[in-house]
Design a protein around this motif. Structure first.
Motif, short mmCIF file in Angstrom:
data_model
loop_
_atom_site.label_atom_id
_atom_site.label_comp_id
_atom_site.label_asym_id
_atom_site.label_seq_id
_atom_site.Cartn_x
_atom_site.Cartn_y
_atom_site.Cartn_z
N VAL A 83 1.06 -1.31 0.00
CA VAL A 83 0.00 0.09 0.28
C VAL A 83 0.86 1.87 0.01
O VAL A 83 2.24 1.10 0.39
CB VAL A 83 -1.10 -0.09 0.89
CG1 VAL A 83 -2.00 -0.96 1.16
CG2 VAL A 83 0.43 -0.14 2.48
N VAL A 84 0.10 1.90 -0.17
CA VAL A 84 0.91 3.56 -0.13
C VAL A 84 0.29 4.69 0.94
O VAL A 84 -1.36 4.38 1.12
CB VAL A 84 0.51 4.76 -1.25
CG1 VAL A 84 0.97 5.91 -1.06
CG2 VAL A 84 1.31 4.15 -2.17
N SER A 85 1.04 4.48 2.00
CA SER A 85 0.59 5.20 3.25
C SER A 85 0.85 7.07 3.20
O SER A 85 1.30 7.69 2.62
CB SER A 85 2.06 4.93 4.51
OG SER A 85 1.09 3.28 5.00
N LYS A 96 0.53 12.58 10.85
CA LYS A 96 -0.51 10.86 11.54
C LYS A 96 -1.04 10.91 10.36
O LYS A 96 -0.97 11.36 9.27
CB LYS A 96 -1.30 11.80 12.11
CG LYS A 96 -1.82 12.88 14.00
CD LYS A 96 -0.67 11.93 14.57
CE LYS A 96 -0.97 12.75 15.88
NZ LYS A 96 0.28 11.61 16.41
N LEU A 97 -0.92 9.49 9.93
CA LEU A 97 -1.19 8.00 9.12
C LEU A 97 -2.62 8.47 8.75
O LEU A 97 -3.40 8.38 10.05
CB LEU A 97 -1.82 6.96 9.06
CG LEU A 97 -1.64 6.02 8.46
CD1 LEU A 97 -0.91 6.19 7.01
CD2 LEU A 97 -1.38 4.46 9.06
N MET A 98 -3.36 8.96 7.94
CA MET A 98 -4.20 9.48 7.53
C MET A 98 -5.63 8.69 6.72
O MET A 98 -6.16 7.80 6.87
CB MET A 98 -4.47 10.59 6.26
CG MET A 98 -5.50 11.57 6.38
SD MET A 98 -5.47 12.57 5.29
CE MET A 98 -4.98 11.85 3.51
N THR A 99 -4.31 8.15 6.26
CA THR A 99 -5.10 7.41 5.32
C THR A 99 -4.45 5.91 4.30
O THR A 99 -2.92 6.12 4.00
CB THR A 99 -6.14 6.89 4.07
OG1 THR A 99 -7.05 5.25 3.47
CG2 THR A 99 -5.45 7.90 3.02
N ILE A 171 1.26 14.73 2.89
CA ILE A 171 0.15 15.86 2.05
C ILE A 171 1.11 17.49 3.27
O ILE A 171 0.29 17.13 4.40
CB ILE A 171 -0.72 16.02 2.24
CG1 ILE A 171 -1.53 14.41 1.32
CG2 ILE A 171 -1.69 17.13 1.71
CD1 ILE A 171 -2.69 13.96 1.51
N VAL A 172 1.34 18.70 2.18
CA VAL A 172 1.53 19.83 3.03
C VAL A 172 0.13 20.42 2.28
O VAL A 172 0.63 21.02 1.94
CB VAL A 172 2.97 20.33 3.05
CG1 VAL A 172 3.07 21.78 3.44
CG2 VAL A 172 3.50 18.97 3.04
N THR A 173 -0.48 21.40 3.47
CA THR A 173 -1.12 22.19 3.85
C THR A 173 -1.13 23.19 4.11
O THR A 173 -1.48 23.74 4.79
CB THR A 173 -3.24 21.66 4.16
OG1 THR A 173 -3.05 19.99 4.00
CG2 THR A 173 -3.66 22.35 2.98
N LEU A 174 -1.09 24.13 3.07
CA LEU A 174 -0.31 25.12 3.34
C LEU A 174 -1.57 26.71 3.42
O LEU A 174 -1.06 27.67 4.42
CB LEU A 174 0.14 26.09 2.11
CG LEU A 174 1.52 25.30 1.25
CD1 LEU A 174 1.82 26.43 -0.01
CD2 LEU A 174 2.73 25.17 2.02
N SER A 175 -2.89 26.28 3.26
CA SER A 175 -3.48 27.09 3.65
C SER A 175 -4.29 26.15 5.31
O SER A 175 -5.36 27.05 5.49
CB SER A 175 -4.81 27.17 2.85
OG SER A 175 -5.30 25.83 2.81
N ARG A 176 -3.86 25.37 6.21
CA ARG A 176 -4.06 25.09 7.10
C ARG A 176 -3.53 25.67 8.20
O ARG A 176 -3.54 26.91 8.48
CB ARG A 176 -2.63 23.49 7.82
CG ARG A 176 -3.91 23.18 9.24
CD ARG A 176 -3.02 21.63 9.51
NE ARG A 176 -1.37 22.41 9.28
CZ ARG A 176 -0.68 23.08 10.56
NH1 ARG A 176 -1.52 22.51 11.98
NH2 ARG A 176 0.55 22.70 10.53
N ALA A 177 -5.20 26.02 9.44
CA ALA A 177 -5.05 26.51 10.67
C ALA A 177 -4.01 27.38 11.36
O ALA A 177 -3.94 26.11 11.67
CB ALA A 177 -6.33 26.30 10.83
N GLY A 178 -3.29 28.48 11.69
CA GLY A 178 -2.29 28.09 12.02
C GLY A 178 -0.74 27.59 11.63
O GLY A 178 0.41 28.34 12.39
#
Length: 454
Positions: A83-85, A96-99, A171-178
């Protein structure tokens, strides 16, 4: 307990944790030794808790414990190879492992010839060139910018590359709060030595990113000039609230993003993939070599892609039936026997039983029954599976190729996305002929819908 003794292989995975349920005691046998496992939380100071894992084995040989841990680690890695984690960051800037998703074969990605090979070969060459980079003093990093309209296969291609290279996706979410400069640097520095860092829709994510946070802010926007004092107060209050909300969501600067990608403290060994739907709005400093080394455009579906997608859906399995004319699927033999008035040795259709007296049927009715083509027996259907329509069964390789060509001719060049084509064919997954027959009407409907949106 970590797995840092496997050399290069361990750099693609995070440290393993063996965590039984809290406050429960497990008793089991391992290699004829009685074992007790318990995990609990203990106080380690004011407002601090420390987890403790206790493994007790009744044995004089300490190597039994090491054997248990090695065996568990090996089992985990074998399952991880399939699988791809996918990892994402929480509010505390911890991964954190998302899926975990099954690896997607490259053959399932349909792009213009050469694009898949360009990306996968370049990535493989990069991963095998660590010494080459070190000898020349070049930072061991590689960035890819995939741009094009939505639904053209950018994210699917990244997932397939991750499976082919055996890398996990972060995954790097640049628009994440904080999110700010320091938290972004912390996230990237906590990545494994070899992984894929993914920044999706980077054009939308950096829309609110300031290039220079030290720039002065105008005391009064130009569009407020000339209005009443009440209007000015209402608009100024709305702008103030909007600014506070944006500040609480993301305090990331463009210079902080660029430093995280290739600054002195940037992580080495990782592969960066960034996707965008609007290539023109990206800052040139973000797109330069060293940050985004390879730019690849994903266009709307061509006729070649439409034909290949149709084959992927409906091409029969097994070897190519070169002699299709000798294959009797049940139609020709039935028609020949009916037209030639020869006795039919096969069982009669259920609508006309052998025990049913033919004199009870009127001449017209018996003629209608006789002239109706008798379908071949259907294959056993799974529960909930819809029975396919009779005329669309038993596609030969030759007919599938012909239908694929006709389908591609009905699809305009460079107007539809691959996602929309796949969605259309999913509605006809057991009706290949109807998919071709209805393609022109579907294209007209899609064009009208796009026209209404403008």
């Amino acid at each position: 307990m970590t797995d840092d003794d496997d050399g290069i292989e361990s750099t693609t995975s995070r440290c393993l944790s063996y965590l039984p349920k809290l406050e429960d005691t497990y008793s089991l046998w391992y290699k004829r030794r009685y074992m007790i496992v318990q995990r609990e939380e203990k106080s380690a100071g004011f407002y601090n808790m420390r987890e403790c894992l206790e493994i007790s084995i009744l044995s004089m040989d300490r190597s039994i414990l090491q054997s248990l841990i090695d065996e568990a680690r090996q089992s985990y890695k074998e399952a991880e190879r399939k699988v791809v984690s996918v990892f994402s960051a929480d509010t505390g800037s911890k991964w954190k492992l998302m899926t975990s998703r099954p690896k997607r074969p490259l053959s399932s990605i349909i792009l213009e010839p050469g694009i898949k090979e360009l990306l996968i070969n370049d990535a493989r060459d990069f991963l095998s060139s660590r010494k080459w980079y070190a000898d020349r003093g070049i930072p061991f990093r590689r960035g890819y910018l995939l741009y094009g309209p939505p639904g053209t296969g950018k994210t699917s291609m990244i997932q397939s590359i991750a499976g082919e290279l055996g890398l996990n996706v972060y995954i790097v979410t640049l628009s994440r709060a904080g999110m700010d400069d320091s938290s972004l640097n912390e996230l990237i520095s906590n990545m494994p030595n070899q992984c894929i860092a993914l920044m999706e829709d980077i054009d939308a994510a950096i829309t609110g990113v300031a290039r220079d946070l030290s720039e002065p802010v105008a005391a009064e926007p130009p569009f407020l000039a000339g209005g009443s004092s009440d209007e000015k107060a209402a608009i100024a209050k709305a702008l103030h609230n909007e600014g506070k909300r944006n500040d609480s969501q993301s305090r990331l600067s463009l210079s902080g993003l660029l430093n995280a990608l290739d600054g002195i403290g940037a992580q080495e060994g990782r592969i960066l993939f960034a996707t965008t739907n609007n290539y023109q709005v990206l800052d040139p400093a973000l797109c330069r070599p060293g940050r985004m080394d390879l730019h690849v455009e994903f266009k709307l579906a061509s006729r070649y892609q439409a034909e290949s997608l149709y084959k992927c859906f409906y091409m029969p399995e097994g070897p190519d039936d070169a002699a299709d004319e000798h294959v009797d699927e049940g139609y020709e033999s039935k028609r020949d026997s009916i037209d030639s008035d020869e006795p039919d040795s096969e069982p009669q259709s259920p609508s006309v039983s052998e025990d049913m007296p033919l004199l009870l049927l009127s001449p017209s009715a018996s003629q209608q029954v006789t002239e109706a083509p008798r379908p071949p027996p259907f294959k056993t259907l799974q529960p909930g599976q819809r029975k396919p329509a009779l005329p669309n069964q038993f596609l030969s390789h030759r007919e599938a190729l012909t239908l694929a060509t006709r389908f591609s001719e009905a699809i305009p060049e460079g107007e539809m996305s691959m996602a929309s084509l796949q969605g259309y064919l999913m509605r006809y997954k057991s009706r290949p002929r109807e998919a071709v027959a209805d393609a022109i009407a579907w294209v007209k409907k899609e064009r009208a819908a796009k026209k209404d949106q403008k």
